[in-house]
Motif scaffolding. Structure first.
Motif, PDB file in Angstrom:
ATOM      1  N   UNK A  85      -8.228  -1.986  -0.003  1.00 12.69           N
ATOM      2  CA  UNK A  85      -9.112  -2.648  -0.959  1.00 12.69           C
ATOM      3  C   UNK A  85      -9.077  -1.933  -2.302  1.00 12.69           C
ATOM      4  N   UNK A  86      -9.580  -0.706  -2.324  1.00 14.18           N
ATOM      5  CA  UNK A  86      -9.599   0.039  -3.581  1.00 14.18           C
ATOM      6  C   UNK A  86      -8.320   0.802  -3.853  1.00 14.18           C
ATOM      7  N   UNK A  87      -7.424   0.889  -2.866  1.00  8.92           N
ATOM      8  CA  UNK A  87      -6.189   1.650  -2.996  1.00  8.92           C
ATOM      9  C   UNK A  87      -5.008   0.792  -2.579  1.00  8.92           C
ATOM     10  N   UNK A  88      -3.851   1.074  -3.155  1.00  8.08           N
ATOM     11  CA  UNK A  88      -2.636   0.369  -2.755  1.00  8.08           C
ATOM     12  C   UNK A  88      -2.010   1.085  -1.550  1.00  8.08           C
ATOM     13  N   UNK A  89      -1.093   0.381  -0.869  1.00  2.66           N
ATOM     14  CA  UNK A  89      -0.372   0.997   0.246  1.00  2.66           C
ATOM     15  C   UNK A  89       1.086   0.553   0.216  1.00  2.66           C
ATOM     16  N   UNK A  90       1.659   0.612  -1.010  1.00  2.40           N
ATOM     17  CA  UNK A  90       3.076   0.338  -1.154  1.00  2.40           C
ATOM     18  C   UNK A  90       3.809   1.681  -1.283  1.00  2.40           C
TER      19      UNK A  90
END
Length: 304
Positions: free
Chosen positions: A145-150
């Motif tokens: 939600x608040x952070x990316x995970x790419x």
């Protein structure tokens, strides 16, 4: 469908000053459960003893959904999301066993690694059948939600962190108690060093000045951890941190861990946190004056 891979109860020694299980122990308990998932994949203790390799986290996204106070029974469930080359994306969730409510979700990109050196190893050729049997999907409530995970950015050097003005938060050395039997620091040691350094943040005093003493605490909502290189017992560690963003209730930080001798980055974490009322156990909105003061600490373009 997820399988059962862990069970226990929250111990007093696993709780922090906020009265709930500390983030380190969510990670520690999830690592224990990862060993059980490894067994289902044919990578159990006998495989490790014979081949000297084990599953190790390389990248993780964690959402903390509900508190777990001391004495709470919990269960851990998980499975395999997919395989990409020699990397497995694994899903785990920690539930309050008394209520069935999800307390935390952990999505881990893991690889087979040498148990003594941390060097990558290829996955077993016949692991496809096991991964198919353990197939799960990441539910919506576990999505970032608040952070990316790419894919993560290139690692900073210690010199770059200093040039960016990241604050020195922690200096220490790795102890055997934080390591596996081969002397490699476990993944929960990374988040432990970060949490240990948080009270040293120069921005911490800004919020404390506007809040009643003993009535307002803090909690993590979301973490993303990237493990860049192995850490051994006796290595020197330093943590430098910077504020990425300030929201109406949240702050987003980036924490870089460096080898204190070589200056090489060993891990990085991004974290979204809130202030919350210790009586109502609910998030507290940030006053405009506090937000403006915190914005002075924001480091432009800071990322993991």
């Amino acid at each position: 469908m997820m399988i059962d891979i862990g069970m226990g109860s929250v111990q007093v020694g696993e709780c922090d000053v906020m009265g709930h299980m500390n983030v380190r122990h969510y990670v520690s308990r999830a690592l224990e459960a990862l060993d059980w998932l490894g067994l289902e994949l044919g990578l159990g203790p006998s495989y490790t003893r014979e081949h000297g390799a084990t599953l190790a986290p390389a990248d993780q996204h964690i959402r903390f959904v509900r508190e777990l106070p001391a004495g709470t029974p919990f269960s851990i469930h998980g499975g395999v999301v997919h395989r990409r080359g020699n990397t497995l994306r694994l899903y785990q969730e920690i539930r309050n066993a008394a209520t069935g409510a999800v307390a935390a979700t952990i999505v881990t990109d893991a690889a087979l690694a040498d148990a003594s050196t941390g060097a990558p190893r290829p996955l077993l050729p016949d692991i496809a059948a096991a991964t198919a049997r353990l197939k799960v999907s990441v539910p919506d409530y576990a999505a970032p939600r608040g952070l990316r995970f790419d894919p993560p950015h290139d690692a900073l050097s210690l010199e770059q962190a200093v040039e960016l003005g990241l604050s020195l938060m922690h200096k220490g050395s790795v102890q055997l108690a934080e390591c596996n039997e081969h002397g490699l620091m476990r993944a929960d040691g990374v988040i432990s060093r970060i949490w240990d350094g948080v009270p040293n943040s120069p921005a911490r005093g800004v919020r404390q000045q506007s809040q009643p003493i003993g009535k307002i605490g803090s909690a993590a909502l979301e973490y993303r951890l990237v493990y860049h290189r192995p850490v051994r017992a006796g290595d020197l560690l330093t943590v430098r941190s910077g504020l990425k963003a300030v929201g109406s209730k949240t702050t987003t930080w980036a924490h870089w861990l460096f080898n204190g001798q070589s200056g090489a980055a060993v891990a990085v974490a991004e974290a979204v946190g809130i202030a919350f009322d210790l009586t109502t156990r609910k998030a507290v909105s940030m006053e405009d004056e506090v937000r403006r003061a915190l914005e002075e600490f924001v480091v432009p373009s800071l990322s993991a």
